[in-house]
Design a protein around this motif. Structure first.
Motif, PDB file in Angstrom:
ATOM      1  N   VAL A 355       0.805  -1.225   0.000  1.00  0.00           N
ATOM      2  CA  VAL A 355       0.000   0.000   0.000  1.00  0.00           C
ATOM      3  C   VAL A 355       0.839   1.275   0.000  1.00  0.00           C
ATOM      4  N   ALA A 356       2.143   1.181   0.308  1.00  0.00           N
ATOM      5  CA  ALA A 356       2.959   2.397   0.336  1.00  0.00           C
ATOM      6  C   ALA A 356       4.436   2.055   0.210  1.00  0.00           C
ATOM      7  N   ASN A 357       5.158   2.866  -0.564  1.00  0.00           N
ATOM      8  CA  ASN A 357       6.617   2.805  -0.679  1.00  0.00           C
ATOM      9  C   ASN A 357       7.150   4.234  -0.603  1.00  0.00           C
ATOM     10  N   SER A 358       8.089   4.487   0.318  1.00  0.00           N
ATOM     11  CA  SER A 358       8.616   5.850   0.389  1.00  0.00           C
ATOM     12  C   SER A 358       9.896   5.908   1.221  1.00  0.00           C
ATOM     13  N   PRO A 359      10.860   6.746   0.818  1.00  0.00           N
ATOM     14  CA  PRO A 359      12.025   6.994   1.676  1.00  0.00           C
ATOM     15  C   PRO A 359      11.635   7.740   2.949  1.00  0.00           C
ATOM     16  N   ASP A 360      10.456   8.349   2.943  1.00  0.00           N
ATOM     17  CA  ASP A 360       9.949   9.100   4.093  1.00  0.00           C
ATOM     18  C   ASP A 360       8.950   8.211   4.842  1.00  0.00           C
ATOM     19  N   ASP A 390       8.004  -2.506   6.717  1.00  0.00           N
ATOM     20  CA  ASP A 390       9.347  -2.996   6.445  1.00  0.00           C
ATOM     21  C   ASP A 390      10.318  -1.833   6.265  1.00  0.00           C
ATOM     22  N   SER A 391      11.420  -1.870   6.998  1.00  0.00           N
ATOM     23  CA  SER A 391      12.507  -0.921   6.756  1.00  0.00           C
ATOM     24  C   SER A 391      13.451  -1.573   5.759  1.00  0.00           C
ATOM     25  N   MET A 392      13.432  -1.085   4.544  1.00  0.00           N
ATOM     26  CA  MET A 392      14.185  -1.686   3.445  1.00  0.00           C
ATOM     27  C   MET A 392      15.515  -0.955   3.288  1.00  0.00           C
ATOM     28  N   ARG A 393      16.579  -1.711   3.160  1.00  0.00           N
ATOM     29  CA  ARG A 393      17.892  -1.087   2.999  1.00  0.00           C
ATOM     30  C   ARG A 393      18.233  -1.013   1.520  1.00  0.00           C
ATOM     31  N   GLY A 394      18.439   0.206   1.034  1.00  0.00           N
ATOM     32  CA  GLY A 394      18.873   0.409  -0.332  1.00  0.00           C
ATOM     33  C   GLY A 394      20.388   0.370  -0.423  1.00  0.00           C
ATOM     34  N   ARG A 395      20.947   0.970  -1.465  1.00  0.00           N
ATOM     35  CA  ARG A 395      22.394   0.897  -1.661  1.00  0.00           C
ATOM     36  C   ARG A 395      23.147   1.731  -0.617  1.00  0.00           C
ATOM     37  N   THR A 398      17.942   3.868   3.733  1.00  0.00           N
ATOM     38  CA  THR A 398      16.798   3.006   3.976  1.00  0.00           C
ATOM     39  C   THR A 398      15.521   3.667   3.475  1.00  0.00           C
ATOM     40  N   TRP A 399      14.492   2.844   3.227  1.00  0.00           N
ATOM     41  CA  TRP A 399      13.190   3.355   2.829  1.00  0.00           C
ATOM     42  C   TRP A 399      12.140   2.444   3.439  1.00  0.00           C
TER      43      TRP A 399
END
Length: 441
Positions: A355-360, A390-395, A398-399
């Motif tokens: 339902v949502a994806n955001s760096p914020d 979920d706290s997703m780790r990018g390169r 996190t987002w």
């Protein structure tokens, strides 16, 4: 545009450390803390903070625009650094290497805080032996909606189990919603062996408290308090003792005595209260290095689990597939019809939607509330652990990804997957690039 405030030079351990923009606000929504005040906090508890990071390579998690702005991870040591700062070269599962900072003293601590390192992220190894951890890290991570009382109960179960296997745990608040229990160990096991011991411990605690604790890697399978064994995989770091966390009240990851655990409140430990506590009682983990323990009993337990047909638990996604590892795929995406060993329970495919994806994170949570308002009848049927944040780790940062598990919603009432709102996944372009590259190979 207002001019940045002049630098301030501090004399620490006979060295001069420049604090740039000392009046820059690092916390402003609930309490007001400047960069200089953050440095002064760390100087007030320096011996305790150094106990957790001294002689260890450290990842620089930099909040250059304060706690309310996005952070980024910097593994490699800045090119411009004092000559007195040491570095060591680490190798990572990807095959890459990085020269990382090693903090030896209070001046080094102040120098990295000046870079915007609100919290401290050391590796669990000493600079003299980068391949053998001297710390087993037990990270108690409650899923959304789980009470602090349950976190404390699981921590006490961990303490009881560690006593049974001859190990001593040292508890601290995570500075957020969870707790950490660190165990000093003899540095004679590899990262893979230490993680294997952590998997066995997590599963054992889950057996002791099946309604409270979970060792399941996939969030859609978890309940209660997750024991994150993968914090012991190579290249993973957690915030160390006395780290300030980027929360509105500037909460601190605070070392405790076990007697304090049943009644402690993490909100009591902030940048404003911990210096006085430290001055009064000192560092509760001061004796941590005195008696390192053995992982032999935990590894024996891991052998028993393996003999019983229990596969290795999933590794983080950027690690290569390991021998004996269970399927590294979310149960909701697992292919149906695949043959599985009779001893294993078949995975249940969960009906998940994003339902949502955001760096914020705040923007992602606002998107969740809009989804709930739009689907109020469905939202009323959800259990606490059906909302997966979920706290997703990018390169390098996190987002936040928010998913809904519709398992408690009758099939005919389940809303379809819609375009998430917001839908700002910073890794999408990178993943699509590698997907196309792999297809063309």
């Amino acid at each position: 545009m207002a001019k940045e405030s002049a630098s301030k030079v501090l004399s620490i351990d006979g060295r001069e450390v420049e604090i740039t923009n000392p009046e820059k606000l690092y916390f402003s929504s609930q309490i007001r803390v400047t960069k200089l005040e953050l440095v002064q906090y760390y100087l007030s508890i320096a011996s305790g903070a150094l106990a957790g990071i001294q002689d260890r390579p450290i990842v620089l998690k930099r909040f250059v625009n304060g706690a309310e702005a996005e952070a980024f991870y910097q593994k490699r040591a800045p090119e411009k650094r004092p000559a007195w700062l040491r570095t060591v070269t680490l190798s990572f599962p990807s095959g890459r290497t990085a020269e990382e900072i090693v903090v030896d003293d209070t001046s080094g601590l102040a120098w990295i805080v000046n870079l915007g390192c609100i919290e401290l992220h050391p590796h669990p190894v000493r600079s003299g032996d980068l391949d053998h951890p001297d710390e087993l890290r037990i990270d108690l991570d409650p899923i959304p909606g789980v009470s602090w009382d349950d976190v404390r109960r699981v921590a006490l179960e961990v303490q009881g189990f560690l006593d049974e296997v001859g190990l001593r745990g040292w508890p601290k608040t995570s500075g957020s919603r969870g707790m950490h229990v660190n165990v000093r160990i003899e540095p004679r096991w590899t990262f893979t062996q230490v993680r294997r011991a952590a998997v066995a411990l997590s599963r054992a605690v889950e057996r002791r408290a099946p309604t409270l604790a979970s060792s399941k890697w996939w969030k859609e399978e978890r309940h209660g308090v997750f024991l994150d064994y993968n914090q012991n995989a190579k290249d993973r770091t957690t915030c160390s003792a006395y780290s300030v966390r980027p929360l509105p009240d500037a909460r601190v990851s605070t070392p405790l005595n076990w007697q304090e655990v049943p009644d402690c409140n993490p909100a009591d430990f902030t940048i404003l209260t911990v210096p006085e506590r430290f001055a009064k009682i000192g560092h509760p983990h001061a004796g941590m290095d005195a008696s390192p323990g053995s992982l032999e009993k935990l590894l024996e337990l891991a052998d028993k689990d393996e003999a019983a047909g229990i596969a290795d638990a999933p590794w983080p996604p950027h690690f290569r597939k390991m021998e004996g590892e269970a399927a590294r795929v979310m149960p909701s995406r697992a292919k149906s019809g695949a043959k599985k060993p009779a001893i294993k329970k078949p995975r249940v495919k969960m009906p998940l939607i994003t339902v949502a994806n955001s760096p914020d994170k705040a923007a992602a949570l606002a998107g969740l509330e809009r989804w709930k308002a739009k689907h109020a009848d469905v939202a009323s049927l959800l259990a606490v652990d059906d909302v997966l944040v979920d706290s997703m780790r990018g390169r390098s940062s996190t987002w936040t990804r928010i998913r809904i598990n519709l398992r408690h919603v009758p099939e005919e009432q389940r809303p379809p997957q819609e375009t998430p709102e917001p839908d700002d996944d910073p890794t999408r372009e990178w993943r699509e690039h590698w997907k196309k590259k792999k297809t063309n190979e």
